[in-house]
Design a protein around this motif. Structure first.
Motif, PDB file in Angstrom:
ATOM      1  N   SER A 298       0.851  -1.192   0.000  1.00 45.07           N
ATOM      2  CA  SER A 298       0.000   0.000   0.000  1.00 45.07           C
ATOM      3  C   SER A 298       0.881   1.233   0.000  1.00 45.07           C
ATOM      4  CB  SER A 298      -0.897  -0.012   1.239  1.00 45.07           C
ATOM      5  OG  SER A 298      -1.675   1.153   1.279  1.00 45.07           O
ATOM      6  N   GLY A 299       0.734   2.055  -1.049  1.00 39.75           N
ATOM      7  CA  GLY A 299       1.445   3.321  -1.104  1.00 39.75           C
ATOM      8  C   GLY A 299       0.635   4.381  -0.379  1.00 39.75           C
ATOM      9  N   ARG A 300       1.311   5.219   0.416  1.00 40.33           N
ATOM     10  CA  ARG A 300       0.613   6.236   1.193  1.00 40.33           C
ATOM     11  C   ARG A 300       1.217   7.592   0.943  1.00 40.33           C
ATOM     12  NH1 ARG A 300       0.150   3.223   6.922  1.00 40.33           N
ATOM     13  NH2 ARG A 300       1.317   5.033   7.540  1.00 40.33           N
ATOM     14  N   PHE A 301       0.451   8.621   1.183  1.00 37.30           N
ATOM     15  CA  PHE A 301       0.919   9.997   1.083  1.00 37.30           C
ATOM     16  C   PHE A 301       1.393  10.383   2.476  1.00 37.30           C
ATOM     17  CE2 PHE A 301       0.184  14.653   0.805  1.00 37.30           C
ATOM     18  CZ  PHE A 301       1.005  14.903  -0.276  1.00 37.30           C
ATOM     19  N   ASP A 302       2.674  10.158   2.736  1.00 38.98           N
ATOM     20  CA  ASP A 302       3.188  10.304   4.091  1.00 38.98           C
ATOM     21  C   ASP A 302       3.306  11.743   4.575  1.00 38.98           C
ATOM     22  OD1 ASP A 302       5.309  10.940   2.464  1.00 38.98           O
ATOM     23  OD2 ASP A 302       6.705   9.526   3.351  1.00 38.98           O
ATOM     24  N   LYS A 303       3.136  12.708   3.705  1.00 37.77           N
ATOM     25  CA  LYS A 303       3.196  14.116   4.121  1.00 37.77           C
ATOM     26  C   LYS A 303       2.009  14.492   4.996  1.00 37.77           C
ATOM     27  CE  LYS A 303       6.846  15.719   2.036  1.00 37.77           C
ATOM     28  NZ  LYS A 303       7.899  16.417   2.727  1.00 37.77           N
ATOM     29  N   CYS A 304       0.891  13.790   4.804  1.00 38.89           N
ATOM     30  CA  CYS A 304      -0.335  14.173   5.507  1.00 38.89           C
ATOM     31  C   CYS A 304      -1.282  12.979   5.531  1.00 38.89           C
ATOM     32  CB  CYS A 304      -0.975  15.356   4.782  1.00 38.89           C
ATOM     33  SG  CYS A 304      -2.430  16.052   5.556  1.00 38.89           S
ATOM     34  N   GLU A 305      -1.452  12.396   6.700  1.00 32.29           N
ATOM     35  CA  GLU A 305      -2.348  11.250   6.827  1.00 32.29           C
ATOM     36  C   GLU A 305      -3.519  11.603   7.723  1.00 32.29           C
ATOM     37  OE1 GLU A 305      -0.679   7.406   7.461  1.00 32.29           O
ATOM     38  OE2 GLU A 305       1.244   8.023   6.613  1.00 32.29           O
ATOM     39  N   GLY A 306      -4.684  11.168   7.330  1.00 33.57           N
ATOM     40  CA  GLY A 306      -5.899  11.441   8.090  1.00 33.57           C
ATOM     41  C   GLY A 306      -5.864  10.784   9.459  1.00 33.57           C
ATOM     42  N   ALA A 307      -6.742  11.233  10.325  1.00 32.62           N
ATOM     43  CA  ALA A 307      -6.861  10.636  11.650  1.00 32.62           C
ATOM     44  C   ALA A 307      -7.389   9.211  11.499  1.00 32.62           C
ATOM     45  CB  ALA A 307      -7.793  11.473  12.512  1.00 32.62           C
ATOM     46  N   ASP A 308      -6.936   8.334  12.339  1.00 29.09           N
ATOM     47  CA  ASP A 308      -7.320   6.928  12.287  1.00 29.09           C
ATOM     48  C   ASP A 308      -8.680   6.739  12.964  1.00 29.09           C
ATOM     49  OD1 ASP A 308      -7.583   4.157  13.276  1.00 29.09           O
ATOM     50  OD2 ASP A 308      -5.566   3.899  12.462  1.00 29.09           O
ATOM     51  N   HIS A 309      -9.672   6.377  12.176  1.00 27.95           N
ATOM     52  CA  HIS A 309     -11.042   6.216  12.669  1.00 27.95           C
ATOM     53  C   HIS A 309     -11.116   5.173  13.785  1.00 27.95           C
ATOM     54  CE1 HIS A 309     -15.377   5.889  12.705  1.00 27.95           C
ATOM     55  NE2 HIS A 309     -15.280   4.595  12.473  1.00 27.95           N
ATOM     56  N   THR A 310     -10.447   4.048  13.604  1.00 25.62           N
ATOM     57  CA  THR A 310     -10.497   2.985  14.605  1.00 25.62           C
ATOM     58  C   THR A 310      -9.862   3.444  15.909  1.00 25.62           C
ATOM     59  OG1 THR A 310     -10.456   1.318  12.874  1.00 25.62           O
ATOM     60  CG2 THR A 310      -9.865   0.584  15.095  1.00 25.62           C
ATOM     61  N   ARG A 311      -8.713   4.102  15.826  1.00 31.07           N
ATOM     62  CA  ARG A 311      -8.054   4.595  17.050  1.00 31.07           C
ATOM     63  C   ARG A 311      -8.953   5.575  17.784  1.00 31.07           C
ATOM     64  NH1 ARG A 311      -2.855   7.339  16.317  1.00 31.07           N
ATOM     65  NH2 ARG A 311      -3.180   7.771  18.485  1.00 31.07           N
ATOM     66  N   TYR A 312      -9.630   6.459  17.037  1.00 30.37           N
ATOM     67  CA  TYR A 312     -10.522   7.414  17.690  1.00 30.37           C
ATOM     68  C   TYR A 312     -11.696   6.682  18.338  1.00 30.37           C
ATOM     69  CZ  TYR A 312     -13.747  11.074  18.772  1.00 30.37           C
ATOM     70  OH  TYR A 312     -14.606  11.898  19.458  1.00 30.37           O
ATOM     71  N   LYS A 313     -12.307   5.781  17.608  1.00 34.67           N
ATOM     72  CA  LYS A 313     -13.480   5.060  18.111  1.00 34.67           C
ATOM     73  C   LYS A 313     -13.132   4.283  19.378  1.00 34.67           C
ATOM     74  CE  LYS A 313     -17.207   2.127  16.512  1.00 34.67           C
ATOM     75  NZ  LYS A 313     -17.852   1.522  15.370  1.00 34.67           N
ATOM     76  N   GLU A 314     -11.939   3.705  19.445  1.00 37.33           N
ATOM     77  CA  GLU A 314     -11.528   2.893  20.587  1.00 37.33           C
ATOM     78  C   GLU A 314     -10.862   3.705  21.697  1.00 37.33           C
ATOM     79  OE1 GLU A 314      -9.092  -0.109  18.789  1.00 37.33           O
ATOM     80  OE2 GLU A 314     -10.830  -1.154  17.922  1.00 37.33           O
ATOM     81  N   ALA A 315     -10.630   4.991  21.452  1.00 33.39           N
ATOM     82  CA  ALA A 315      -9.945   5.824  22.439  1.00 33.39           C
ATOM     83  C   ALA A 315     -10.793   5.990  23.703  1.00 33.39           C
ATOM     84  CB  ALA A 315      -9.644   7.203  21.845  1.00 33.39           C
TER      85      ALA A 315
ATOM     86  N   GLU B 146     -11.929   8.218  27.045  1.00 35.79           N
ATOM     87  CA  GLU B 146     -12.189   9.637  27.282  1.00 35.79           C
ATOM     88  C   GLU B 146     -10.887  10.343  27.654  1.00 35.79           C
ATOM     89  OE1 GLU B 146     -14.938  12.391  30.197  1.00 35.79           O
ATOM     90  OE2 GLU B 146     -15.587  10.356  29.719  1.00 35.79           O
ATOM     91  N   GLY B 147     -10.625  11.473  27.017  1.00 28.56           N
ATOM     92  CA  GLY B 147      -9.409  12.247  27.268  1.00 28.56           C
ATOM     93  C   GLY B 147      -8.264  11.940  26.314  1.00 28.56           C
ATOM     94  N   GLN B 148      -8.346  10.825  25.576  1.00 24.27           N
ATOM     95  CA  GLN B 148      -7.288  10.488  24.624  1.00 24.27           C
ATOM     96  C   GLN B 148      -7.495  11.247  23.317  1.00 24.27           C
ATOM     97  OE1 GLN B 148      -7.457   6.153  24.440  1.00 24.27           O
ATOM     98  NE2 GLN B 148      -5.559   6.083  25.627  1.00 24.27           N
ATOM     99  N   SER B 149      -6.388  11.518  22.640  1.00 26.13           N
ATOM    100  CA  SER B 149      -6.416  12.267  21.380  1.00 26.13           C
ATOM    101  C   SER B 149      -5.862  11.444  20.236  1.00 26.13           C
ATOM    102  CB  SER B 149      -5.580  13.542  21.503  1.00 26.13           C
ATOM    103  OG  SER B 149      -6.131  14.407  22.470  1.00 26.13           O
ATOM    104  N   VAL B 150      -6.314  11.772  19.044  1.00 26.33           N
ATOM    105  CA  VAL B 150      -5.816  11.184  17.809  1.00 26.33           C
ATOM    106  C   VAL B 150      -5.431  12.344  16.896  1.00 26.33           C
ATOM    107  CG1 VAL B 150      -6.429   9.797  15.793  1.00 26.33           C
ATOM    108  CG2 VAL B 150      -7.299   9.161  18.039  1.00 26.33           C
ATOM    109  N   ASP B 151      -4.210  12.297  16.360  1.00 27.21           N
ATOM    110  CA  ASP B 151      -3.751  13.336  15.443  1.00 27.21           C
ATOM    111  C   ASP B 151      -4.191  13.018  14.029  1.00 27.21           C
ATOM    112  OD1 ASP B 151      -2.399  14.729  17.465  1.00 27.21           O
ATOM    113  OD2 ASP B 151      -0.609  13.516  17.203  1.00 27.21           O
ATOM    114  N   GLY B 152      -4.390  14.048  13.226  1.00 30.24           N
ATOM    115  CA  GLY B 152      -4.757  13.859  11.834  1.00 30.24           C
ATOM    116  C   GLY B 152      -4.306  15.036  10.994  1.00 30.24           C
TER     117      GLY B 152
END
Length: 180
Positions: A123-140, A142-148
């Motif tokens: 899988s090739g990715r655009f490493d300059k800018c990756e979206g926030a990880d939906h699964t990480r956010y959903k499983e986070a 309370e108080g945890q953050s996900v960068d995007g």
């Protein structure tokens, strides 16, 4: 490289309401805490907007169509402040330079053959800018953050973006402005 959804689902997690017609006005780095469209709440922070280079876009499929355009990367953080809502896909960022909206560039990952039967694709990715990880956010918790990050492009002649809005169905829910 093909386009990839830069946080389309996770950004949709953030269906913000309860902030009034124009929502709060914030500086980059400040958090807006808002309720979801169905339940829960989320903290949204526009950390910064970074200017990219033409070379960043040259890696994309059909790169020639981005000639004369400059990428800008909106770095953000999603903080789960309560049981979050992850179903809304209508909330999104809008970015403005000189009062004019920039175009969002959604980049999908590409699949490339490796020639190795045990792992036939990478899988090739655009490493300059990756979206926030939906699964990480959903499983986070309370108080945890996900960068995007999400990508916007502007004509080379445009000023640097100074305003980022979080909107849903044409309603501004929060606005971040760069320090003057």
């Amino acid at each position: 490289m093909k386009r990839r959804a830069a946080c389309a689902v996770v950004v949709g997690v953030l269906a913000l309401t309860g902030c009034g017609e124009s929502g709060p006005s914030l500086a980059f780095g400040e958090k807006a805490t808002v309720t979801g469209d169905r339940s829960g709440s989320v903290g949204v922070t526009v950390v910064r907007v970074e200017k990219g280079t033409h070379a960043d876009l040259s890696r994309l499929e059909d790169a020639a169509k981005y000639a004369g355009k400059t990428p800008y990367y909106v770095r953000f953080k999603l903080t789960k402040t309560a049981a979050g809502n992850d179903d809304d896909e209508t909330s999104h960022f809008e970015v403005y330079a000189d009062g004019k909206p920039l175009s969002e560039l959604i980049i999908l990952p590409s699949l490339q053959p490796t020639g190795d039967p045990s792992e036939p694709l990478t899988s090739g990715r655009f490493d300059k800018c990756e979206g926030a990880d939906h699964t990480r956010y959903k499983e986070a918790a309370e108080g945890q953050s996900v960068d995007g990050c999400t990508v916007f492009v502007a004509p080379d002649s445009a000023a640097a973006p100074s305003t980022v809005k979080w909107t849903r169905r044409s309603k501004t829910l929060a606005t971040w402005k760069a320090a003057s």
